[in-house]
Design a protein around this motif. Structure first.
Motif, PDB file in Angstrom:
ATOM      1  N   HIS A  68       0.601  -1.139   0.065  1.00 42.05           N
ATOM      2  CA  HIS A  68      -0.176   0.018  -0.054  1.00 42.05           C
ATOM      3  C   HIS A  68       0.723   1.326  -0.002  1.00 42.05           C
ATOM      4  CE1 HIS A  68       1.488  -0.565   3.937  1.00 42.05           C
ATOM      5  NE2 HIS A  68       1.001   0.283   4.394  1.00 42.05           N
ATOM      6  N   GLY A  69       2.184   1.182  -0.122  1.00 41.62           N
ATOM      7  CA  GLY A  69       3.202   2.228  -0.087  1.00 41.62           C
ATOM      8  C   GLY A  69       3.315   2.547   1.407  1.00 41.62           C
ATOM      9  N   GLY A  70       3.355   1.606   2.031  1.00 45.88           N
ATOM     10  CA  GLY A  70       3.919   1.785   3.516  1.00 45.88           C
ATOM     11  C   GLY A  70       5.413   2.053   3.728  1.00 45.88           C
ATOM     12  N   GLY A  71       5.691   2.889   4.663  1.00 41.58           N
ATOM     13  CA  GLY A  71       7.259   3.357   4.762  1.00 41.58           C
ATOM     14  C   GLY A  71       8.224   2.149   4.710  1.00 41.58           C
ATOM     15  N   VAL A  72       7.962   1.107   6.217  1.00 38.14           N
ATOM     16  CA  VAL A  72       8.923   0.248   6.244  1.00 38.14           C
ATOM     17  C   VAL A  72       9.004  -0.930   5.463  1.00 38.14           C
ATOM     18  CG1 VAL A  72       9.046  -1.380   8.118  1.00 38.14           C
ATOM     19  CG2 VAL A  72       8.911   0.908   9.040  1.00 38.14           C
ATOM     20  N   THR A  73       7.801  -1.199   4.964  1.00 32.67           N
ATOM     21  CA  THR A  73       7.586  -2.124   3.699  1.00 32.67           C
ATOM     22  C   THR A  73       8.378  -1.574   2.689  1.00 32.67           C
ATOM     23  OG1 THR A  73       5.424  -2.810   4.503  1.00 32.67           O
ATOM     24  CG2 THR A  73       6.159  -3.530   2.078  1.00 32.67           C
ATOM     25  N   ASP A  74       8.410  -0.444   2.267  1.00 37.64           N
ATOM     26  CA  ASP A  74       8.980   0.248   1.194  1.00 37.64           C
ATOM     27  C   ASP A  74      10.566   0.166   1.270  1.00 37.64           C
ATOM     28  OD1 ASP A  74       9.803   2.197  -1.124  1.00 37.64           O
ATOM     29  OD2 ASP A  74      10.226   3.477   0.547  1.00 37.64           O
ATOM     30  N   MET A  75      10.990   0.665   2.791  1.00 36.85           N
ATOM     31  CA  MET A  75      12.252   0.481   2.998  1.00 36.85           C
ATOM     32  C   MET A  75      13.210  -1.010   3.138  1.00 36.85           C
ATOM     33  SD  MET A  75      13.207   3.841   3.115  1.00 36.85           S
ATOM     34  CE  MET A  75      15.049   3.474   3.589  1.00 36.85           C
ATOM     35  N   THR A  76      12.250  -1.808   3.456  1.00 38.87           N
ATOM     36  CA  THR A  76      12.906  -3.214   3.465  1.00 38.87           C
ATOM     37  C   THR A  76      13.259  -3.729   2.133  1.00 38.87           C
ATOM     38  OG1 THR A  76      11.684  -3.614   5.644  1.00 38.87           O
ATOM     39  CG2 THR A  76      12.449  -5.679   4.476  1.00 38.87           C
ATOM     40  N   ALA A  77      11.921  -3.518   1.346  1.00 39.80           N
ATOM     41  CA  ALA A  77      12.236  -3.966  -0.136  1.00 39.80           C
ATOM     42  C   ALA A  77      13.353  -3.310  -0.694  1.00 39.80           C
ATOM     43  CB  ALA A  77      10.873  -3.554  -0.968  1.00 39.80           C
ATOM     44  N   LEU A  78      13.490  -2.003  -0.607  1.00 38.90           N
ATOM     45  CA  LEU A  78      14.787  -1.140  -0.881  1.00 38.90           C
ATOM     46  C   LEU A  78      16.047  -1.959  -0.556  1.00 38.90           C
ATOM     47  CD1 LEU A  78      13.592   2.329  -0.842  1.00 38.90           C
ATOM     48  CD2 LEU A  78      13.877   1.010  -2.890  1.00 38.90           C
ATOM     49  N   HIS A  79      16.022  -2.340   0.866  1.00 37.39           N
ATOM     50  CA  HIS A  79      17.348  -2.643   1.430  1.00 37.39           C
ATOM     51  C   HIS A  79      17.685  -3.945   0.576  1.00 37.39           C
ATOM     52  CE1 HIS A  79      19.923  -3.871   4.787  1.00 37.39           C
ATOM     53  NE2 HIS A  79      19.548  -5.093   4.606  1.00 37.39           N
ATOM     54  N   PHE A  80      16.862  -4.933   0.335  1.00 41.45           N
ATOM     55  CA  PHE A  80      16.932  -6.281  -0.284  1.00 41.45           C
ATOM     56  C   PHE A  80      16.679  -6.358  -1.797  1.00 41.45           C
ATOM     57  CE2 PHE A  80      15.474  -7.503   4.173  1.00 41.45           C
ATOM     58  CZ  PHE A  80      16.732  -8.203   4.460  1.00 41.45           C
ATOM     59  N   GLY A  81      16.651  -5.072  -2.503  1.00 40.25           N
ATOM     60  CA  GLY A  81      16.517  -4.938  -3.905  1.00 40.25           C
ATOM     61  C   GLY A  81      15.578  -5.936  -4.262  1.00 40.25           C
ATOM     62  N   VAL A  82      14.117  -5.523  -3.997  1.00 39.91           N
ATOM     63  CA  VAL A  82      13.106  -6.563  -4.375  1.00 39.91           C
ATOM     64  C   VAL A  82      12.095  -5.407  -5.044  1.00 39.91           C
ATOM     65  CG1 VAL A  82      11.111  -7.774  -3.830  1.00 39.91           C
ATOM     66  CG2 VAL A  82      13.215  -7.981  -2.280  1.00 39.91           C
TER      67      VAL A  82
END
Length: 369
Positions: A276-290
Protein backbone atom coordinates in the motif's frame (compact mmCIF):
# COMPACT_ATOMS: atom_id res chain seq x y z
CA UNK A 1 25.36 9.18 27.32
CA UNK A 2 21.59 8.90 27.71
CA UNK A 3 19.51 9.03 24.52
CA UNK A 4 15.73 9.31 24.43
CA UNK A 5 14.09 8.19 21.18
CA UNK A 6 10.57 9.41 20.34
CA UNK A 7 10.03 7.81 16.90
CA UNK A 8 6.29 8.26 16.33
CA UNK A 9 2.81 6.99 17.05
CA UNK A 10 2.58 3.70 15.14
CA UNK A 11 4.71 0.54 14.96
CA UNK A 12 6.44 1.48 11.69
CA UNK A 13 8.58 4.40 12.96
CA UNK A 14 9.42 2.33 16.04
CA UNK A 15 10.89 -0.41 13.86
CA UNK A 16 12.63 2.10 11.60
CA UNK A 17 14.47 3.86 14.45
CA UNK A 18 15.50 0.59 16.06
CA UNK A 19 18.80 0.07 14.25
CA UNK A 20 20.21 3.38 15.54
CA UNK A 21 18.83 2.77 19.03
CA UNK A 22 20.42 -0.69 19.12
CA UNK A 23 23.68 0.67 17.74
CA UNK A 24 23.78 3.29 20.52
CA UNK A 25 23.22 0.61 23.16
CA UNK A 26 25.92 -1.57 21.59
CA UNK A 27 28.31 1.37 21.88
CA UNK A 28 27.63 1.52 25.62
CA UNK A 29 25.00 4.26 25.80
CA UNK A 30 21.72 4.19 27.70
CA UNK A 31 18.58 4.27 25.56
CA UNK A 32 14.88 4.66 26.32
CA UNK A 33 12.15 4.75 23.67
CA UNK A 34 9.00 6.77 24.31
CA UNK A 35 5.71 5.75 22.76
CA UNK A 36 1.97 6.00 23.06
CA UNK A 37 0.19 3.15 24.82
CA UNK A 38 -0.57 1.35 21.54
CA UNK A 39 3.09 0.87 20.52
CA UNK A 40 4.63 -0.06 23.87
CA UNK A 41 4.45 -3.82 23.11
CA UNK A 42 6.16 -3.18 19.76
CA UNK A 43 9.02 -1.34 21.44
CA UNK A 44 9.49 -4.18 23.92
CA UNK A 45 9.20 -6.80 21.14
CA UNK A 46 12.34 -5.49 19.44
CA UNK A 47 14.31 -5.50 22.68
CA UNK A 48 14.25 -1.82 23.62
CA UNK A 49 13.19 -0.20 26.91
CA UNK A 50 9.79 1.47 26.57
CA UNK A 51 8.13 4.30 28.46
CA UNK A 52 4.56 5.53 27.95
CA UNK A 53 4.24 9.15 26.89
CA UNK A 54 0.48 9.34 26.17
CA UNK A 55 -2.68 7.31 26.79
CA UNK A 56 -3.46 6.64 23.13
CA UNK A 57 -4.64 3.08 22.59
CA UNK A 58 -4.98 0.82 19.57
CA UNK A 59 -8.71 1.53 19.58
CA UNK A 60 -8.01 5.27 19.48
CA UNK A 61 -5.69 4.75 16.51
CA UNK A 62 -8.29 2.64 14.70
CA UNK A 63 -10.96 5.29 15.27
CA UNK A 64 -8.71 8.02 13.88
CA UNK A 65 -7.75 6.00 10.81
CA UNK A 66 -11.36 5.09 10.15
CA UNK A 67 -12.36 8.77 10.17
CA UNK A 68 -9.36 10.15 8.24
CA UNK A 69 -10.31 12.20 5.15
CA UNK A 70 -9.80 10.37 1.83
CA UNK A 71 -8.16 13.37 0.15
CA UNK A 72 -4.34 13.01 0.60
CA UNK A 73 -3.76 16.69 1.48
CA UNK A 74 -6.60 16.74 4.00
CA UNK A 75 -5.46 13.42 5.40
CA UNK A 76 -1.91 14.73 5.86
CA UNK A 77 -3.23 17.82 7.66
CA UNK A 78 -5.32 15.60 9.96
CA UNK A 79 -2.25 13.49 10.75
CA UNK A 80 -0.26 16.64 11.49
CA UNK A 81 -2.95 17.82 13.90
CA UNK A 82 -3.18 14.54 15.80
CA UNK A 83 0.60 14.12 16.04
CA UNK A 84 0.88 17.67 17.36
CA UNK A 85 -1.84 17.05 19.94
CA UNK A 86 -0.01 13.95 21.12
CA UNK A 87 3.27 15.89 21.21
CA UNK A 88 1.72 18.45 23.53
CA UNK A 89 0.02 15.81 25.69
CA UNK A 90 3.32 13.99 26.06
CA UNK A 91 5.34 16.93 27.40
CA UNK A 92 4.38 16.63 31.05
CA UNK A 93 4.90 12.83 31.22
CA UNK A 94 8.25 13.28 29.50
CA UNK A 95 9.30 16.06 31.85
CA UNK A 96 8.39 13.87 34.84
CA UNK A 97 10.48 11.09 33.38
CA UNK A 98 13.40 13.49 32.85
CA UNK A 99 13.38 14.32 36.57
CA UNK A 100 14.52 10.74 37.21
CA UNK A 101 16.29 9.97 33.91
CA UNK A 102 17.56 13.11 32.20
CA UNK A 103 18.54 12.54 28.57
CA UNK A 104 21.66 14.08 27.06
CA UNK A 105 20.13 13.90 23.59
CA UNK A 106 16.64 13.41 22.10
CA UNK A 107 16.01 11.70 18.76
CA UNK A 108 12.62 12.32 17.15
CA UNK A 109 10.85 11.04 14.06
CA UNK A 110 10.01 12.82 10.83
CA UNK A 111 6.89 14.45 12.33
CA UNK A 112 9.34 16.34 14.48
CA UNK A 113 7.13 17.78 17.19
CA UNK A 114 7.55 16.08 20.58
CA UNK A 115 11.35 15.87 20.44
CA UNK A 116 12.25 19.54 19.80
CA UNK A 117 9.63 20.76 22.30
CA UNK A 118 11.11 18.61 25.04
CA UNK A 119 14.71 19.31 24.04
CA UNK A 120 14.01 23.06 24.20
CA UNK A 121 12.62 22.72 27.72
CA UNK A 122 15.57 20.60 28.86
CA UNK A 123 18.28 22.52 27.03
CA UNK A 124 19.66 19.46 25.22
CA UNK A 125 20.26 18.78 21.49
CA UNK A 126 17.48 17.32 19.38
CA UNK A 127 18.08 15.06 16.39
CA UNK A 128 15.62 14.41 13.58
CA UNK A 129 15.79 10.89 12.14
CA UNK A 130 13.65 10.18 9.08
CA UNK A 131 11.90 6.82 9.24
CA UNK A 132 10.76 6.58 5.61
CA UNK A 133 10.99 8.44 2.29
CA UNK A 134 7.78 10.48 2.60
CA UNK A 135 8.23 14.26 2.76
CA UNK A 136 6.88 15.18 6.19
CA UNK A 137 6.38 18.81 5.10
CA UNK A 138 2.90 17.81 3.97
CA UNK A 139 1.88 17.43 7.63
CA UNK A 140 3.01 20.95 8.57
CA UNK A 141 -0.23 22.86 7.84
CA UNK A 142 -2.21 20.74 10.30
CA UNK A 143 0.62 20.79 12.83
CA UNK A 144 0.88 24.58 12.81
CA UNK A 145 -2.79 24.92 13.75
CA UNK A 146 -2.20 23.01 16.97
CA UNK A 147 1.35 24.04 17.86
CA UNK A 148 1.18 27.80 17.30
CA UNK A 149 -0.32 28.75 20.70
CA UNK A 150 2.03 26.42 22.60
CA UNK A 151 5.06 27.76 20.75
CA UNK A 152 4.02 31.35 21.47
CA UNK A 153 3.82 30.54 25.18
CA UNK A 154 7.44 29.38 24.97
CA UNK A 155 8.53 32.50 23.08
CA UNK A 156 9.01 30.59 19.83
CA UNK A 157 7.83 31.42 16.33
CA UNK A 158 8.42 27.87 15.10
CA UNK A 159 9.78 24.55 16.25
CA UNK A 160 13.54 24.75 16.88
CA UNK A 161 15.67 23.29 14.11
CA UNK A 162 17.38 19.98 14.87
CA UNK A 163 21.03 19.97 15.80
CA UNK A 164 21.40 17.05 13.40
CA UNK A 165 19.10 15.83 10.62
CA UNK A 166 19.60 12.20 9.53
CA UNK A 167 18.19 10.97 6.23
CA UNK A 168 17.84 7.34 5.15
CA UNK A 169 16.69 7.84 1.53
CA UNK A 170 18.96 6.21 -1.10
CA UNK A 171 20.69 8.86 -3.24
CA UNK A 172 18.97 7.74 -6.45
CA UNK A 173 15.55 8.60 -5.02
CA UNK A 174 16.35 11.97 -3.44
CA UNK A 175 14.78 15.13 -4.77
CA UNK A 176 17.16 17.90 -5.88
CA UNK A 177 18.60 19.62 -2.82
CA UNK A 178 17.12 17.08 -0.40
CA UNK A 179 20.51 16.19 1.07
CA UNK A 180 21.34 19.80 1.90
CA UNK A 181 21.98 20.03 5.64
CA UNK A 182 21.30 16.33 6.21
CA UNK A 183 23.60 13.44 7.08
CA UNK A 184 22.91 10.09 5.45
CA UNK A 185 22.56 6.79 7.29
CA UNK A 186 22.20 3.24 6.07
CA UNK A 187 18.70 2.02 6.89
CA UNK A 188 18.55 -1.47 8.36
CA UNK A 189 15.39 -3.55 8.93
CA UNK A 190 14.40 -4.52 12.46
CA UNK A 191 11.25 -6.53 13.15
CA UNK A 192 9.67 -8.40 16.03
CA UNK A 193 10.68 -12.02 15.58
CA UNK A 194 9.03 -15.40 15.91
CA UNK A 195 10.19 -18.98 15.65
CA UNK A 196 10.98 -19.47 11.98
CA UNK A 197 9.60 -22.14 9.73
CA UNK A 198 11.66 -23.36 6.74
CA UNK A 199 9.39 -21.70 4.16
CA UNK A 200 10.11 -18.30 5.68
CA UNK A 201 13.80 -18.29 4.78
CA UNK A 202 13.65 -20.47 1.66
CA UNK A 203 11.16 -20.80 -1.17
CA UNK A 204 10.07 -23.35 -3.74
CA UNK A 205 10.08 -23.24 -7.52
CA UNK A 206 7.32 -20.67 -7.99
CA UNK A 207 7.85 -16.90 -7.86
CA UNK A 208 7.00 -15.57 -4.42
CA UNK A 209 4.76 -12.53 -3.99
CA UNK A 210 4.48 -10.99 -0.55
CA UNK A 211 1.32 -8.98 0.13
CA UNK A 212 0.85 -6.56 3.00
CA UNK A 213 -1.12 -3.47 3.94
CA UNK A 214 1.00 -2.51 6.94
CA UNK A 215 0.95 -2.72 10.72
CA UNK A 216 -1.87 -0.18 11.03
CA UNK A 217 -4.36 -2.41 9.20
CA UNK A 218 -7.63 -2.98 11.05
CA UNK A 219 -9.54 -4.94 8.37
CA UNK A 220 -8.55 -7.68 5.93
CA UNK A 221 -10.43 -6.68 2.77
CA UNK A 222 -7.48 -4.96 1.02
CA UNK A 223 -5.30 -8.04 1.53
CA UNK A 224 -8.00 -10.43 0.35
CA UNK A 225 -8.55 -8.33 -2.78
CA UNK A 226 -4.86 -8.31 -3.69
CA UNK A 227 -4.43 -12.04 -3.00
CA UNK A 228 -7.38 -13.01 -5.18
CA UNK A 229 -6.07 -10.77 -7.96
CA UNK A 230 -2.85 -12.77 -8.33
CA UNK A 231 -4.32 -16.23 -7.61
CA UNK A 232 -4.20 -17.35 -11.25
CA UNK A 233 -0.63 -16.24 -11.98
CA UNK A 234 0.99 -19.45 -10.73
CA UNK A 235 2.82 -17.68 -7.91
CA UNK A 236 3.29 -18.47 -4.25
CA UNK A 237 1.50 -15.89 -2.11
CA UNK A 238 2.47 -14.94 1.44
CA UNK A 239 0.31 -12.43 3.31
CA UNK A 240 1.71 -10.36 6.16
CA UNK A 241 -0.99 -9.20 8.56
CA UNK A 242 -1.48 -8.39 12.25
CA UNK A 243 -3.17 -11.21 14.10
CA UNK A 244 -6.29 -9.10 14.62
CA UNK A 245 -7.12 -9.61 10.93
CA UNK A 246 -5.12 -12.74 10.08
CA UNK A 247 -7.52 -15.28 11.64
CA UNK A 248 -10.45 -14.30 9.42
CA UNK A 249 -8.22 -14.22 6.35
CA UNK A 250 -6.97 -17.76 6.98
CA UNK A 251 -10.55 -19.02 6.90
CA UNK A 252 -11.23 -17.03 3.74
CA UNK A 253 -8.00 -17.91 1.90
CA UNK A 254 -7.04 -21.51 2.73
CA UNK A 255 -3.68 -22.71 1.49
CA UNK A 256 -1.98 -19.31 1.87
CA UNK A 257 0.50 -18.56 4.65
CA UNK A 258 -0.99 -15.60 6.53
CA UNK A 259 0.12 -13.81 9.67
CA UNK A 260 3.04 -11.97 11.17
CA UNK A 261 6.20 -12.91 9.30
CA UNK A 262 9.52 -11.16 10.05
CA UNK A 263 9.97 -9.27 6.79
CA UNK A 264 13.72 -8.96 7.29
CA UNK A 265 13.82 -12.77 6.97
CA UNK A 266 11.21 -13.20 4.24
CA UNK A 267 12.08 -10.31 1.90
CA UNK A 268 15.26 -11.84 0.42
CA UNK A 269 13.14 -14.78 -0.81
CA UNK A 270 10.56 -12.57 -2.54
CA UNK A 271 10.32 -11.81 -6.25
CA UNK A 272 7.79 -9.03 -5.74
CA UNK A 273 6.29 -7.13 -2.81
CA UNK A 274 2.73 -5.94 -3.33
CA UNK A 275 1.68 -3.29 -0.82
CA UNK A 276 0.00 0.00 0.00
CA UNK A 277 3.00 2.32 -0.02
CA UNK A 278 3.95 1.79 3.62
CA UNK A 279 7.25 3.29 4.73
CA UNK A 280 8.87 0.31 6.43
CA UNK A 281 7.70 -2.14 3.76
CA UNK A 282 9.17 0.15 1.12
CA UNK A 283 12.48 0.57 2.93
CA UNK A 284 12.79 -3.17 3.55
CA UNK A 285 12.16 -3.93 -0.11
CA UNK A 286 14.76 -1.32 -1.08
CA UNK A 287 17.29 -2.77 1.37
CA UNK A 288 17.00 -6.22 -0.20
CA UNK A 289 16.58 -5.06 -3.79
CA UNK A 290 13.05 -6.42 -4.25
CA UNK A 291 10.73 -4.80 -6.86
CA UNK A 292 7.50 -3.29 -5.53
CA UNK A 293 3.96 -2.97 -6.84
CA UNK A 294 2.15 -0.16 -5.04
CA UNK A 295 -1.65 -0.33 -4.71
CA UNK A 296 -3.96 2.01 -2.77
CA UNK A 297 -1.19 4.44 -1.85
CA UNK A 298 -2.38 7.64 -0.18
CA UNK A 299 -0.11 10.27 1.32
CA UNK A 300 2.97 8.30 0.21
CA UNK A 301 2.06 8.73 -3.46
CA UNK A 302 4.85 11.20 -4.35
CA UNK A 303 7.58 9.08 -2.76
CA UNK A 304 6.31 5.90 -4.40
CA UNK A 305 6.00 7.72 -7.72
CA UNK A 306 9.74 8.51 -7.64
CA UNK A 307 10.45 4.81 -7.12
CA UNK A 308 8.27 3.91 -10.10
CA UNK A 309 9.94 6.58 -12.25
CA UNK A 310 13.31 5.10 -11.30
CA UNK A 311 12.18 1.74 -12.66
CA UNK A 312 12.22 -0.33 -9.47
CA UNK A 313 8.44 -0.36 -8.98
CA UNK A 314 5.05 0.13 -10.56
CA UNK A 315 2.38 2.28 -8.96
CA UNK A 316 -1.21 1.74 -10.01
CA UNK A 317 -3.16 4.93 -10.63
CA UNK A 318 -6.22 5.76 -8.54
CA UNK A 319 -9.23 4.01 -9.98
CA UNK A 320 -7.03 1.29 -11.54
CA UNK A 321 -6.82 -1.03 -8.54
CA UNK A 322 -9.13 -3.76 -9.81
CA UNK A 323 -8.15 -7.42 -9.84
CA UNK A 324 -7.36 -7.36 -13.55
CA UNK A 325 -5.14 -4.27 -13.13
CA UNK A 326 -3.21 -5.88 -10.27
CA UNK A 327 -2.79 -9.19 -12.10
CA UNK A 328 -1.57 -7.49 -15.29
CA UNK A 329 0.99 -5.40 -13.38
CA UNK A 330 2.25 -8.39 -11.38
CA UNK A 331 2.65 -10.45 -14.52
CA UNK A 332 4.59 -7.68 -16.23
CA UNK A 333 6.93 -7.12 -13.29
CA UNK A 334 7.65 -10.80 -12.74
CA UNK A 335 8.47 -11.21 -16.41
CA UNK A 336 10.78 -8.20 -16.77
CA UNK A 337 14.22 -8.48 -15.10
CA UNK A 338 14.82 -4.75 -15.40
CA UNK A 339 12.70 -4.10 -12.30
CA UNK A 340 14.97 -6.37 -10.22
CA UNK A 341 18.07 -4.77 -11.72
CA UNK A 342 16.96 -1.25 -10.83
CA UNK A 343 15.95 -2.33 -7.34
CA UNK A 344 19.37 -3.91 -6.92
CA UNK A 345 21.07 -0.64 -7.85
CA UNK A 346 19.18 1.14 -5.07
CA UNK A 347 20.08 -1.60 -2.60
CA UNK A 348 23.76 -1.11 -3.44
CA UNK A 349 23.42 2.65 -2.90
CA UNK A 350 21.89 2.07 0.53
CA UNK A 351 24.61 -0.40 1.50
CA UNK A 352 27.27 2.24 0.78
CA UNK A 353 25.80 4.78 3.23
CA UNK A 354 27.28 5.26 6.74
CA UNK A 355 26.20 2.58 9.19
CA UNK A 356 24.15 3.33 12.34
CA UNK A 357 27.30 2.73 14.40
CA UNK A 358 29.07 5.49 12.47
CA UNK A 359 26.13 7.81 13.10
CA UNK A 360 26.36 7.09 16.85
CA UNK A 361 29.70 8.91 16.65
CA UNK A 362 27.88 12.02 15.42
CA UNK A 363 25.45 11.76 18.33
CA UNK A 364 28.35 11.51 20.76
CA UNK A 365 29.83 14.67 19.29
CA UNK A 366 26.57 16.56 19.82
CA UNK A 367 26.25 15.55 23.43
CA UNK A 368 29.92 15.83 24.24
CA UNK A 369 29.93 12.17 25.21
Amino acid sequence: MRILFIPGNSPSPIFSHASLAHAARSCGHEVIVGGIEWVLPDIAAIGLPAVKIADVTEADAAEFMGSAPPDPAEQAAAVGRIYSQIALQSQEPLLRMAERWRPDLIVGGSMFYAAPLLAHRLGVPAVRLEWDRVDAAMYAPGAREVLAPALAERGLDALPDPALWIDICPPGLREPGQDRGRRPMRWLPVNPQRTLEPWMYGKGDRPRVYITAGARLFGGEPLSHMARAVADLGVEVVIGAPERVAADLRAELPGIDIGWVPLDVLAPTCDLILHHGGGVTDMTALHFGVPQLIVNQDISGDAMGRLADYGAAMMLEPGRHGAADIAKACGRMLGDPRFRERAGTLAAEMAALPSPVEVVGLLEGLAGG
